[in-house]
Design a protein around this motif. Structure first.
Motif, PDB file in Angstrom:
ATOM      1  N   ILE A 147       0.832  -1.200   0.000  1.00 33.84           N
ATOM      2  CA  ILE A 147       0.000   0.000   0.000  1.00 33.84           C
ATOM      3  C   ILE A 147       0.874   1.260   0.000  1.00 33.84           C
ATOM      4  N   GLN A 148       1.877   1.256   0.839  1.00 38.03           N
ATOM      5  CA  GLN A 148       2.723   2.455   0.923  1.00 38.03           C
ATOM      6  C   GLN A 148       3.476   2.704  -0.389  1.00 38.03           C
ATOM      7  N   ASP A 149       3.921   1.641  -1.005  1.00 34.39           N
ATOM      8  CA  ASP A 149       4.609   1.808  -2.293  1.00 34.39           C
ATOM      9  C   ASP A 149       3.654   2.396  -3.335  1.00 34.39           C
ATOM     10  N   ALA A 150       2.450   1.877  -3.331  1.00 36.75           N
ATOM     11  CA  ALA A 150       1.464   2.401  -4.274  1.00 36.75           C
ATOM     12  C   ALA A 150       1.240   3.886  -4.015  1.00 36.75           C
ATOM     13  N   ILE A 151       1.106   4.247  -2.753  1.00 35.63           N
ATOM     14  CA  ILE A 151       0.843   5.643  -2.419  1.00 35.63           C
ATOM     15  C   ILE A 151       2.005   6.542  -2.855  1.00 35.63           C
ATOM     16  N   GLY A 152       3.213   6.028  -2.692  1.00 41.95           N
ATOM     17  CA  GLY A 152       4.368   6.794  -3.162  1.00 41.95           C
ATOM     18  C   GLY A 152       4.244   7.117  -4.649  1.00 41.95           C
ATOM     19  N   GLU A 153       3.960   6.111  -5.435  1.00 46.67           N
ATOM     20  CA  GLU A 153       3.839   6.341  -6.883  1.00 46.67           C
ATOM     21  C   GLU A 153       2.645   7.244  -7.218  1.00 46.67           C
ATOM     22  N   LEU A 154       1.547   7.009  -6.516  1.00 46.77           N
ATOM     23  CA  LEU A 154       0.346   7.808  -6.790  1.00 46.77           C
ATOM     24  C   LEU A 154       0.579   9.267  -6.478  1.00 46.77           C
ATOM     25  N   SER A 155       1.345   9.487  -5.443  1.00 46.55           N
ATOM     26  CA  SER A 155       1.613  10.848  -5.024  1.00 46.55           C
ATOM     27  C   SER A 155       2.409  11.587  -6.106  1.00 46.55           C
ATOM     28  N   GLY A 164      -6.079   0.902   1.891  1.00 42.39           N
ATOM     29  CA  GLY A 164      -5.895   1.083   0.460  1.00 42.39           C
ATOM     30  C   GLY A 164      -6.247   2.489   0.018  1.00 42.39           C
ATOM     31  N   VAL A 165      -6.539   2.620  -1.269  1.00 44.38           N
ATOM     32  CA  VAL A 165      -6.761   3.939  -1.861  1.00 44.38           C
ATOM     33  C   VAL A 165      -8.207   4.088  -2.307  1.00 44.38           C
ATOM     34  N   THR A 166      -8.873   5.104  -1.776  1.00 48.59           N
ATOM     35  CA  THR A 166     -10.219   5.417  -2.225  1.00 48.59           C
ATOM     36  C   THR A 166     -10.134   6.365  -3.413  1.00 48.59           C
ATOM     37  N   VAL A 167     -10.911   6.047  -4.462  1.00 47.32           N
ATOM     38  CA  VAL A 167     -10.925   6.889  -5.656  1.00 47.32           C
ATOM     39  C   VAL A 167     -12.234   7.663  -5.649  1.00 47.32           C
ATOM     40  N   ASP A 168     -12.125   8.946  -5.348  1.00 46.27           N
ATOM     41  CA  ASP A 168     -13.312   9.795  -5.209  1.00 46.27           C
ATOM     42  C   ASP A 168     -13.565  10.493  -6.547  1.00 46.27           C
ATOM     43  N   PHE A 169     -14.777  10.278  -7.089  1.00 47.03           N
ATOM     44  CA  PHE A 169     -15.076  10.751  -8.445  1.00 47.03           C
ATOM     45  C   PHE A 169     -15.656  12.166  -8.499  1.00 47.03           C
ATOM     46  N   GLN A 170     -15.540  12.908  -7.427  1.00 51.71           N
ATOM     47  CA  GLN A 170     -16.230  14.206  -7.414  1.00 51.71           C
ATOM     48  C   GLN A 170     -15.770  15.174  -8.504  1.00 51.71           C
ATOM     49  N   HIS A 171     -14.519  15.056  -8.974  1.00 49.65           N
ATOM     50  CA  HIS A 171     -14.095  15.968 -10.048  1.00 49.65           C
ATOM     51  C   HIS A 171     -14.445  15.426 -11.432  1.00 49.65           C
ATOM     52  N   MET A 172     -14.896  14.201 -11.508  1.00 46.55           N
ATOM     53  CA  MET A 172     -15.333  13.674 -12.811  1.00 46.55           C
ATOM     54  C   MET A 172     -16.847  13.844 -12.873  1.00 46.55           C
ATOM     55  N   ASN A 173     -17.238  15.097 -13.081  1.00 48.68           N
ATOM     56  CA  ASN A 173     -18.659  15.428 -12.952  1.00 48.68           C
ATOM     57  C   ASN A 173     -19.196  16.155 -14.176  1.00 48.68           C
ATOM     58  N   GLN A 174     -18.689  15.748 -15.351  1.00 44.19           N
ATOM     59  CA  GLN A 174     -19.136  16.397 -16.587  1.00 44.19           C
ATOM     60  C   GLN A 174     -20.260  15.602 -17.250  1.00 44.19           C
ATOM     61  N   ILE A 175     -21.203  16.345 -17.804  1.00 42.57           N
ATOM     62  CA  ILE A 175     -22.191  15.726 -18.686  1.00 42.57           C
ATOM     63  C   ILE A 175     -21.606  15.804 -20.089  1.00 42.57           C
ATOM     64  N   LEU A 176     -21.357  14.650 -20.699  1.00 40.56           N
ATOM     65  CA  LEU A 176     -20.549  14.620 -21.915  1.00 40.56           C
ATOM     66  C   LEU A 176     -21.379  14.768 -23.183  1.00 40.56           C
ATOM     67  N   GLU A 177     -22.620  14.293 -23.146  1.00 44.09           N
ATOM     68  CA  GLU A 177     -23.421  14.300 -24.372  1.00 44.09           C
ATOM     69  C   GLU A 177     -24.872  14.070 -23.996  1.00 44.09           C
ATOM     70  N   VAL A 178     -25.759  14.866 -24.589  1.00 50.20           N
ATOM     71  CA  VAL A 178     -27.192  14.612 -24.428  1.00 50.20           C
ATOM     72  C   VAL A 178     -27.757  14.348 -25.812  1.00 50.20           C
ATOM     73  N   SER A 179     -28.375  13.193 -26.009  1.00 51.65           N
ATOM     74  CA  SER A 179     -29.004  12.918 -27.289  1.00 51.65           C
ATOM     75  C   SER A 179     -30.512  12.966 -27.115  1.00 51.65           C
ATOM     76  N   GLN A 180     -31.114  14.029 -27.658  1.00 51.13           N
ATOM     77  CA  GLN A 180     -32.575  14.123 -27.538  1.00 51.13           C
ATOM     78  C   GLN A 180     -33.241  13.114 -28.455  1.00 51.13           C
ATOM     79  N   GLY A 181     -32.656  12.941 -29.658  1.00 53.33           N
ATOM     80  CA  GLY A 181     -33.246  12.016 -30.616  1.00 53.33           C
ATOM     81  C   GLY A 181     -33.267  10.594 -30.096  1.00 53.33           C
ATOM     82  N   ASP A 182     -32.187  10.173 -29.480  1.00 54.82           N
ATOM     83  CA  ASP A 182     -32.127   8.791 -29.004  1.00 54.82           C
ATOM     84  C   ASP A 182     -32.367   8.666 -27.508  1.00 54.82           C
ATOM     85  N   MET A 183     -32.677   9.791 -26.896  1.00 51.50           N
ATOM     86  CA  MET A 183     -33.061   9.784 -25.483  1.00 51.50           C
ATOM     87  C   MET A 183     -32.050   9.076 -24.587  1.00 51.50           C
TER      88      MET A 183
END
Ligand SMILES: Cc1cc2nc3c(=O)[nH]c(=O)nc-3n(C[C@H](O)[C@H](O)[C@H](O)COP(=O)(O)OP(=O)(O)OC[C@H]3O[C@@H](n4cnc5c(N)ncnc54)[C@H](O)[C@@H]3O)c2cc1C
Ligand SMILES: Cc1cc2nc3c(=O)[nH]c(=O)nc-3n(C[C@H](O)[C@H](O)[C@H](O)COP(=O)(O)OP(=O)(O)OC[C@H]3O[C@@H](n4cnc5c(N)ncnc54)[C@H](O)[C@@H]3O)c2cc1C
Lengths: 458, 458
Positions: free
Chosen positions: B3-11, B85-104
């Motif tokens: 875990i610590q090794d992973a955190i080192g690389e992640l950092s 371990g490492v929690t992956v928090d998705f709060q910054h991945m908060n984009q609406i990428l595409e809205v299709s009205q035709g295909d709902m």
């Protein structure tokens, strides 16, 4: 050899219910479409789940392939036996085990056909909606994730199977799902097995969702000047949220074929075939909205079939379209394509398909469950003509590429089997390997319907 | 240590976007309900799919647990980190990428919340119906197979996720599903991932089915003399096929709690809260049928909330019921049960639940999505009182047994996580081992959300 040893043991277990007759082997190795005959080494006819568990346990010990068989109507060679082995034919497991009117479900054995089920349900006011045209078995329908004319309203087998009893590759019996309407209890094993084409286990029982027979039903046909007009009408209808029960397209070649076959007298133009379900007032409202839209897009010759016998005639004409098209060129074989695209791309997809077939000089009447964006071209060819066969195969491949390029799928409802396996990587990328990993985990010796759907084992 | 090794690389990879602050660790190790704090070793805040793939790849190399995190509102400890371990928090991945009205459909990143999505969709005439009360993330909702008040009409996440982009346990990116309305192309990987609680991979994008905002909406409340009357009304309504958009039960204890919390003035009796969607005439027809049925079963005090602001007040009262119930006993913790039974057994199940709680001397207001046969009892207890806590746990176990004995499930919508893992074998038998085999195949080193849902690894 493993297979022969398995057959020896199976023969003691099943006696007369294990057949090695040439006719049985050929029947179970044949295909509704264009795949060469690949018979199994024997056909078993179980009567109970226990029989099935014992059959699979014996086959597992001898690493003998096991292929489930419902009515053999699948169109991608799913029920054939390219690696030999034992076909398990469920025709004697055809009991309806329980009907719950209060909870609107039915529990059936896998060999029950959809027509037999609905016959039996008639008195209850309930029905099972999934309708692939052919009088297929419910076990086969679950295994191919079948749908058909009513999916636009009632969903596919994915939506209508509540739970299963399954014999795994080890011969173990397990149950998935519950009788509750929803659950968040772990991985959706029911959903994983539906559409797995017998590659993960054999289905020995199904719990199916039923629906109330609508208070009112009416059906209609409507002609259009050209296919795009018909398809634009469908798109508009779906986008307005009109809950159509059926909305089917037949192009002019299909119309000609059914007229000739069924003696009907539809004008020789593309048609939509429709059905509306609901209360009297809802059906009237839906039909009015549809009628207005059809008129906007140039529809004409709107004809009602309100009487039950007229409706039956209409849908039996539709259900016989495949045979009508085959009959339109005596002796021909047919490769049925089955692409499905997002609704907004449907007109474009159908037109591109027609243009491609025309320029490739292929006869391919088009029909389909257009409310889902799903349509079939029945590509006719002479089996003895290798060049024509190759031309048809190439065209069907281009149609798959067309569907994928539009964000669609290689198969809306017929499944993968042998015929569409070569498109899996294109459609799913790394997802196909994930399917292979699941298969290997659940069937390490690759005995369940080998040679279909998942990547070849190394 | 891994875990610590992973955190080192992640950092090095993420810099400021990897947090080891005490507050972040505690926030991500906490539970909405009654599970002890189990913090991760670090929290990562990815911005892109590529970030997520790299995070998982690093963790995989070091065999470091990876836990997805949306908004942390899940109720069975799903987002906690019992093995660090490492929690992956998705709060910054908060984009609406595409809205299709035709295909709902809409394509979103996993951190988009359901309220943010519907806010964004407002102008399109479309909406996303799944509504778990809490303003949860769509990635979290898919992962727990969430549903809520509108599932009776629009289905659960199972029915409303068309496709996913996922980072697998190896750090590979793959896509499931297509934009077509149906497909028979191989195993239903989308369905397998929905409800898998982050144990098979991390969701980095979702394609969701949208629905048209109905022409007319009206809501109502109706009081009953007792719970069985209210529930019988629900059963009759569902069995008549009235397409209710919402049909919620609050027992008298819940009514008291929300009155006190929200300042509402519902009479102190069990209530149904209802919503009808459709055309003007369809809504009127549905409401009339419901009104007649309610009267037959002794309903009274039918009150309409036709104005949007009244409807909003009604549903916000319902959505705050959990907090209202918690507030009714200051300092208490709550264990929320979540059983789901076949509709025909619902009245019996609710009564048995009430009787059990009463005889066990447990405060447990009941409310639920009764149109699905799904209800919750909020079992209150004092955390410092070990005897009371044990009593509550035992009662919740009896309720699971009750549901299973009726053909139901241990969880209609909250999922398994840590809290319900001990019931999995009871509910699924050999199916639980099958889930374990799938998990092992797709995540051989057991790094994805270990300690949840599947059997412990040997
Ligand atoms: C004229 C015609 C029209 C058609 N129209 C449609 C349509 O509109 N929509 C549609 O979806 N399909 C359609 N089909 C295809 C076919 O009807 C479906 O694929 C159907 O689901 C096959 O059912 P079956 O009982 O014939 O299965 P089979 O062909 O016998 O088997 C299909 C697959 O399921 C497996 N299997 C069968 N039973 C079991 C079991 N109990 N346990 C495990 N695996 C099992 C087999 O091994 C095989 O892989 C049509 C076919 C024809 C001939
Ligand atoms: C007051 C209240 C009322 C509620 N009512 C309902 C209800 O009516 N119906 C209902 O279904 N639920 C309800 N819930 C429970 C909760 O809202 C749901 O379980 C919701 O789906 C959790 O979403 P989340 O974003 O908070 O997920 P989290 O709690 O953050 O995570 C849930 C699980 O999903 C995993 N996860 C999160 N994001 C991802 C991702 N991107 N990829 C892979 N895995 C991921 C986590 O690891 C965890 O296992 C309620 C909760 C509260 C507090």
């Amino acid at each position: 050899m493993g297979i022969q040893d398995a057959i020896g043991e199976l023969s003691s277990l099943l006696g007369q219910r294990l057949s090695r007759s040439k006719s049985d082997l050929e029947l179970h190795g044949a295909s509704e479409t264009h795949f060469p005959l690949t018979p199994p080494d024997a056909v078993a006819f179980p009567k109970t789940t226990e029989d099935v568990a014992q059959i699979v346990e014996i086959c597992a010990r001898h690493r003998c392939p096991v292929i489930g068989f419902g009515t053999g109507t699948s169109l991608e060679g799913q029920s054939q036996a390219p690696e030999g082995g034992v076909t398990v034919d469920f025709q004697h497991m055809n009991q309806i085990l329980e009907v719950s009117q209060g909870d609107m479900f039915v529990r059936v054995q896998p060999g029950v056909t959809r027509e037999a089920l609905n016959e039996e349900l008639r008195a209850t006011g309930l029905f099972f909606p999934v309708d692939p045209g052919a009088n297929a078995s419910l076990g086969g329908m679950a295994s191919t994730r079948a749908s058909g004319t009513t999916a636009v309203r009632y969903g596919t087998m994915r939506d209508n199977v509540l739970g299963l009893e399954v014999v795994t590759a080890k011969g173990e019996v397990l149950r998935t799902g519950t009788r509750a309407r929803k659950s968040s209890s772990g991985y959706d094993l029911t959903g994983l097995l539906v559409g797995s084409e017998g590659t993960l286990g054999l289905i020995t029982e199904l719990t199916l969702r039923l629906h109330g027979i609508p208070e009112a039903t009416s059906a209609a046909v409507c002609a259009f000047e050209d296919v795009p007009q018909a398809v634009e009408t469908v798109i508009a209808t779906i986008q307005m949220g009109v809950p159509m029960a059926r909305i089917e397209l037949m192009d002019v070649d299909s119309v000609r074929a059914v007229n000739a076959y069924a003696g009907s007298d539809l004008v020789e133009k593309p048609h939509l075939l429709l059905e509306f379900h609901g209360s009297e007032s809802a059906v009237a409202e839906q039909a009015e909205i549809f009628g207005d839209l059809a008129q906007d897009f140039g529809g004409s010759g709107f004809q009602w079939a309100a009487k039950p016998e007229d409706r039956t005639a209409l849908w039996s004409m539709r259900h016989n379209a495949y045979h009508a098209i085959l009959a339109s060129r005596p002796g021909a074989r047919c490769l049925v394509t089955d692409i499905c695209v997002p609704i907004s791309r449907l007109a474009e997809a159908v037109e591109a398909c027609r243009a491609d077939l025309q320029s490739s000089d292929i006869e391919g009447p088009i029909l389909g469950h257009v409310g889902d964006g799903n349509f079939h071209a029945c590509l006719l060819f002479d089996e003895a003509n290798a060049e024509e066969r190759a031309r048809v195969l190439e065209a069907s491949e281009r149609l798959v590429d067309l569907a994928l390029s539009m964000g669609g799928t290689a198969t809306g409802e017929h499944g993968i089997g042998i015929g569409k396996r070569r498109y899996m990587e294109r459609e799913h990328g790394a997802g196909w390997a994930m399917m292979g990993a699941i298969k290997t985990a659940l069937d390490p010796d690759n005995i369940m319907n080998p040679g279909k759907l998942v990547p070849p084992r190394n």
